[in-house]
Structures are given as structure tokens and as C-alpha cells.
Write a protein that holds these residues in place. Structure first.
Motif, PDB file in Angstrom:
ATOM      1  N   SER A   1      -9.792   6.077  -1.731  1.00 39.59           N
ATOM      2  CA  SER A   1      -9.314   7.270  -0.907  1.00 39.59           C
ATOM      3  C   SER A   1     -10.384   7.378   0.215  1.00 39.59           C
ATOM      4  CB  SER A   1      -9.161   8.494  -1.947  1.00 39.59           C
ATOM      5  OG  SER A   1     -10.604   8.905  -1.897  1.00 39.59           O
ATOM      6  N   THR A   2      -9.995   8.167   1.134  1.00 41.98           N
ATOM      7  CA  THR A   2     -10.901   8.507   2.130  1.00 41.98           C
ATOM      8  C   THR A   2     -11.847   9.625   2.013  1.00 41.98           C
ATOM      9  OG1 THR A   2      -9.450   9.939   3.360  1.00 41.98           O
ATOM     10  CG2 THR A   2      -9.416   7.455   3.927  1.00 41.98           C
ATOM     11  N   SER A   3     -11.927  10.306   0.728  1.00 39.23           N
ATOM     12  CA  SER A   3     -12.475  11.645   0.484  1.00 39.23           C
ATOM     13  C   SER A   3     -13.984  11.615   0.718  1.00 39.23           C
ATOM     14  CB  SER A   3     -12.301  11.829  -1.125  1.00 39.23           C
ATOM     15  OG  SER A   3     -10.794  12.038  -1.357  1.00 39.23           O
TER      16      SER A   3
ATOM     17  N   ALA B   1      -5.879  12.295  -8.388  1.00 39.95           N
ATOM     18  CA  ALA B   1      -4.285  12.649  -8.779  1.00 39.95           C
ATOM     19  C   ALA B   1      -3.395  11.423  -9.049  1.00 39.95           C
ATOM     20  CB  ALA B   1      -4.042  13.432  -7.647  1.00 39.95           C
ATOM     21  N   MET B   2      -3.552  10.499  -8.109  1.00 39.92           N
ATOM     22  CA  MET B   2      -2.629   9.177  -8.279  1.00 39.92           C
ATOM     23  C   MET B   2      -2.986   8.537  -9.595  1.00 39.92           C
ATOM     24  SD  MET B   2      -2.563   7.907  -4.168  1.00 39.92           S
ATOM     25  CE  MET B   2      -1.019   7.000  -4.380  1.00 39.92           C
TER      26      MET B   2
ATOM     27  N   ALA C   1      -5.321   9.244  -0.154  1.00 43.69           N
ATOM     28  CA  ALA C   1      -5.460   8.559  -1.222  1.00 43.69           C
ATOM     29  C   ALA C   1      -4.428   7.358  -1.187  1.00 43.69           C
ATOM     30  CB  ALA C   1      -5.072   9.392  -2.453  1.00 43.69           C
ATOM     31  N   PHE C   2      -5.066   6.427  -1.857  1.00 46.16           N
ATOM     32  CA  PHE C   2      -4.170   4.993  -1.784  1.00 46.16           C
ATOM     33  C   PHE C   2      -4.039   4.497  -3.157  1.00 46.16           C
ATOM     34  CE2 PHE C   2      -6.788   5.328   2.102  1.00 46.16           C
ATOM     35  CZ  PHE C   2      -6.085   5.417   3.017  1.00 46.16           C
ATOM     36  N   PHE C   3      -2.704   3.882  -3.277  1.00 42.85           N
ATOM     37  CA  PHE C   3      -2.470   2.845  -4.544  1.00 42.85           C
ATOM     38  C   PHE C   3      -1.967   1.696  -3.829  1.00 42.85           C
ATOM     39  CE2 PHE C   3       0.813   0.988  -7.084  1.00 42.85           C
ATOM     40  CZ  PHE C   3       0.436   1.005  -8.216  1.00 42.85           C
TER      41      PHE C   3
ATOM     42  N   VAL D   1       0.979  -1.145   0.116  1.00 44.74           N
ATOM     43  CA  VAL D   1       0.027   0.020   0.022  1.00 44.74           C
ATOM     44  C   VAL D   1       0.856   1.306  -0.095  1.00 44.74           C
ATOM     45  CG1 VAL D   1      -1.802   1.245   1.295  1.00 44.74           C
ATOM     46  CG2 VAL D   1      -1.670  -1.228   1.386  1.00 44.74           C
ATOM     47  N   VAL D   2       0.296   2.032  -0.752  1.00 43.73           N
ATOM     48  CA  VAL D   2       1.303   3.578  -0.817  1.00 43.73           C
ATOM     49  C   VAL D   2      -0.028   4.600  -0.292  1.00 43.73           C
ATOM     50  CG1 VAL D   2       2.504   5.095  -2.052  1.00 43.73           C
ATOM     51  CG2 VAL D   2       2.760   2.975  -2.596  1.00 43.73           C
ATOM     52  N   VAL D   3       0.136   5.290   0.571  1.00 41.36           N
ATOM     53  CA  VAL D   3      -0.568   6.413   0.840  1.00 41.36           C
ATOM     54  C   VAL D   3      -0.134   7.662   0.312  1.00 41.36           C
ATOM     55  CG1 VAL D   3      -1.550   7.711   3.006  1.00 41.36           C
ATOM     56  CG2 VAL D   3      -0.716   5.380   3.261  1.00 41.36           C
ATOM     57  N   GLY D   4      -0.962   8.325  -0.609  1.00 43.77           N
ATOM     58  CA  GLY D   4      -0.831   9.596  -1.042  1.00 43.77           C
ATOM     59  C   GLY D   4      -1.286  10.714  -0.494  1.00 43.77           C
ATOM     60  N   GLY D   5      -1.776  11.843  -1.340  1.00 40.47           N
ATOM     61  CA  GLY D   5      -2.107  13.060  -0.754  1.00 40.47           C
ATOM     62  C   GLY D   5      -3.744  13.031  -0.734  1.00 40.47           C
TER      63      GLY D   5
END
Length: 429
Positions: free
Chosen positions: A252-254, A102-103, A264-266, A93-97
Motif C-alpha cells: 500500500s501507499t499508506s 483490509a485486502m 492498497a494493492f493485491f 495488479v488490483v488497486v484497492g481502498g
């Protein structure tokens, strides 16, 4: 059924619908059902986050100072919390903005410039690039592709995901590099991809060795019923089929916490995560780890996440019921429209008599109701039948949703009846 009415009865139906429309218009309302935004009530569910993580609270479980640079992949406790919904281990898991969009955008740009694991060359060096686009679908997915000149090929949805016979035929073309998927509570249809659909997506033979599923699992936790429906794990299915790198998973948690300040997550295979982080390392020295701490302090654990999402369900479910009740009351026995009663997600998708969608939007505007433009759910904004509309009931109050839904159903009835009459006239000409 409108199609079975005599000419005189159809004219009488139109006259009655027009009278109802005029009466609704005379109320002088101004209501907006265009975008799937969280309501102020939903944003208030996360109001406690604004005071977090708090003074002197800036240390992760690993003892890292979240105020400083570094930690490109995201803090471990957040990756652990969301690894389950994403269907991978925390290490993948990668946590983004704040925006999964955007990811997704960045991954496509990086693929164009660098290629992905398994690519012979950057995608931009190919003579043509195409994506399969299940439709109706998400307009912002389509907008990214259109921005970079990537050809979009629509594929019809079946109620259990895309038409897999058509998908399997189209992906034999090496120009087809990817496919958008909103597999759970799809935007806008609300359908869930079946296990068989996901298995076929995982194992199908593709002309491009670097083909990718862009798996936007935006609504993985957005249930509207207590059943909490689940779907097959695509990462595991791809690995079992011998295509471990096929799926890029996003979320994402948006719409869970604060829409403008979420996470956001990848998620994907080890090779894909390594590739993504190598690209991201040229863009950033590290993410906003204080916001990540804020989220883990607020949500705490899986039980806290479930309890938080139950609040959203309690807020949203009555609004969705108001929409589908209004559609059933006005259109249920007319044949003017069909729709799925969604079990999750953020939208109600309605298919009208062909040729009636644009007219419905125009009538709604005249009556003070703002709707998503007709065609928005199709690539290039062109619905071949001018039939699909996406309704977004999340943002207005329940009282406003009830009123707006009544007006929308009236507009749909009038527009569909007019389309039936116009179709008869065209055939007679």
C-alpha cells in the motif's frame, strides 16, 4: 557483560541504573513510541495531493470518467506505476481502498468461505486450519487469524527470513494453509529474506495443495539508506518452481502518501487475480478512482515515486540513528540486548535478556514513555521468552526520539540486570 559480573558488581550496576532511571523519571516526560505512524512532517510531503485531481480533471489515460462506477481492477496508469515494485505485470495488479490490511482480511475471509484456486473445499470446511507465523512479526496479521480461529504456529526468524528447515517440516501438514511473510525490511526485525529463503519458500512441498504465502511487501520502497536493497521476485520464483499460484502479494501507499487515504494493492498470478476480483465484484461496483487519479497526478512516474520516497528517508533515517545510537551507548557492551540496525522499514526490534521485556515496558510507563506491549510481536501476544520489544520512532519529532531513546535504553539496562539477578536466584533456589 552482565552475565559475567560478580554479585557485588551486578548489584552496583543495578543501583546505578536505578539512579539514572529515577533521574529520567523526574523529568516528567510524556512520549509515545508505540505505533509506526508517519509523522506530521511526512504527511506534509503529500499535502499537494489534497488539491488533486482538481475540477474537471476526472478522465483517465484511457478516456474513462473516474467519477463513475466501474473499473474494479483500478486504473491502468496506477497499476503500471506500482507493477514494478509488486513484481508483476500491470494486468496482474488490483488497486484497492486505503488499507492493504483490509485486502488481507478479505482474502482470508473469502478463502474461509469459498476456498482459493486449487482448493478442494472452502477452508472453513477443513477440520483444522493453521498458519505459519514468523516471529517476531506483525501483530495485526496475528489478530486477523485469531479473529477467525485460525491456529498460529510461530517460526523463528534467522536474520535472512524464517527458519526454512522448520518451515519445510511444518508445511507437510495439510492443515497448514498459509504463512505470513514481511519479506523486505521485516516488521519488526528489519531483515531481508535471502534469495535462498525465497527460492525454498517457492519450491517447498506442502501438504495442502492450496497453500498460500501471504506476502506483505509493505516496506518495498521504504529504504533508510541510499543502497535501496532488493530481494528476489517471489511471483517469478513460484512460477519457476511450478507453483505459480502460491504467492498473494500485498502492499500500500499508506506510509508513502496520506496514511488514511492511500491506495492498497493485491498482486499475484492470473488465476489468483481472477479469483480475487470475482469475490470483490460482490462487494463493490468499483473503487475510488478519483483517489487513484490523485496519486498518479501527484507521483507522476517512477522517478517521481523515488524522489518522494527519498523525502521520507531523509526524515526517518536520523530518527532511527538516534534510537540505535542510544542503544549502543547505554547497552553496547553489557550483553543486556541485541538489535539489528535496519536498512529500511519502520521499526527497531530489540531482544533483551529473557524475562526483561515486560519489565522494560512497565518501567517505561512509569517514566512517561509509552511502548508497544511486550509480546505484541508474537502470536497470541505471548513471547515465550518475554524478550522482544518493537520500537517505533517514526511519529515523534527527532528531538523527542532522542530523549525517548535515552530513557528506553535506561529502562532496558535496569530490567535486563534485574532479570539476570532473578535468574541467578532461581538457579540457586
Amino acid at each position: 557483560m552482565l552475565a559475567d559480573l560478580s554479585p557485588a558488581d551486578l548489584d552496583a550496576f543495578i543501583a546505578a541504573a536505578r539512579a539514572d532511571f529515577d533521574a529520567f523519571k523526574a523529568r516528567g516526560l510524556k512520549l509515545d513510541m508505540t505505533r509506526g505512524k508517519p509523522s506530521p512532517e511526512q504527511l506534509d510531503f503529500s499535502e499537494g495531493m489534497l488539491a488533486l485531481p482538481g475540477n474537471r480533471d476526472h478522465t483517465t489515460e484511457a478516456g474513462e470518467d473516474a467519477r463513475n462506477y466501474g473499473g474494479l481492477q483500478g486504473i491502468l496508469e496506477v497499476r503500471k506505476l506500482f507493477a514494478g515494485p509488486l513484481g508483476v505485470g500491470a494486468e496482474n495488479v488490483v488497486v484497492g481502498g486505503n488499507a492493504s490490511l483490509a485486502m488481507m482480511h478479505d482474502v482470508i475471509v473469502w478463502a474461509l468461505l469459498k476456498g482459493v484456486p486449487g482448493s478442494e473445499r472452502p477452508w472453513s470446511k477443513e477440520s483444522e486450519i493453521a498458519f505459519l507465523c514468523p516471529a517476531p512479526g506483525y501483530d495485526r496479521h496475528f489478530a486477523i487469524l485469531e479473529e477467525y480461529g485460525i491456529k498460529m504456529i510461530p517460526v523463528r526468524l534467522t536474520g535472512e527470513g524464517p527458519d526454512m528447515d522448520e518451515v519445510e517440516r511444518l508445511v507437510r501438514d495439510p492443515a497448514v494453509k498459509g504463512m505470513w511473510c514481511v519479506p523486505k525490511y521485516s516488521n519488526p526485525t528489519g531483515e531481508l529474506y535471502s534469495d535462498e529463503t525465497i527460492r525454498r519458500l517457492a519450491k517447498m512441498e506442502t501438504g495442502a495443495p492450496d497453500f498460500r504465502l501471504f506476502w506483505d511487501n509493505a516496506y518495498v520502497l521504504h529504504h533508510l539508506t541510499e543502497s535501496r536493497r532488493e530481494i528476489l521476485n517471489v511471483v517469478e520464483a513460484c512460477a519457476a518452481a511450478g507453483n505459480p499460484d502460491r504467492a498473494f502479494v500485498f502492499a500500500s501507499t499508506s506510509k508513502m502518501t496520506i496514511a488514511g487515504a492511500g491506495l492498497a494493492f493485491f498482486a499475484s498470478s492470473p488465476a489468483n487475480v481472477k479469483w480475487q476480483m470475482a469475490r470483490a465484484s460482490k462487494q463493490s461496483i468499483g473503487p475510488d478512482k478519483l483517489n487513484q487519479l490523485r496519486h498518479i497526478r501527484f507521483l507522476k512516474d517512477e522517478a517521481g515515486l523515488v524522489a518522494h520516497m527519498d523525502k521520507h528517508r531523509a526524515s526517518l533515517a536520523p530518527k532511527f540513528k538516534a534510537v540505535t545510537d542510544a542503544l549502543a551507548a547505554r547497552l553496547g557492551d553489557t550483553g543486556a540486548a541485541t538489535w539489528i540496525v535496519p536498512e529500511g522499514g519502520y521499526f527497531v526490534s530489540v531482544d533483551l535478556v529473557p524475562g526483561a521485556a515486560s519489565r522494560t515496558v512497565a518501567l517505561a510507563k512509569e517514566a512517561g514513555l509509552a511502548l508497544t506491549p511486550a509480546g505484541a510481536t508474537w502470536p497470541y501476544g505471548k513471547d515465550p521468552e518475554d524478550a522482544n520489544l518493537r520500537l517505533a520512532p517514526s511519529f515523534p519529532t527527532l528531538a523527542d526520539v532522542k530523549v525517548a531513546s535515552e530513557g528506553i535504553a535506561i529502562c532496558m539496562a535496569l530490567a535486563s540486570a534485574e532479570a539476570v539477578k532473578a535468574g541467578r536466584a532461581a538457579k540457586a533456589a
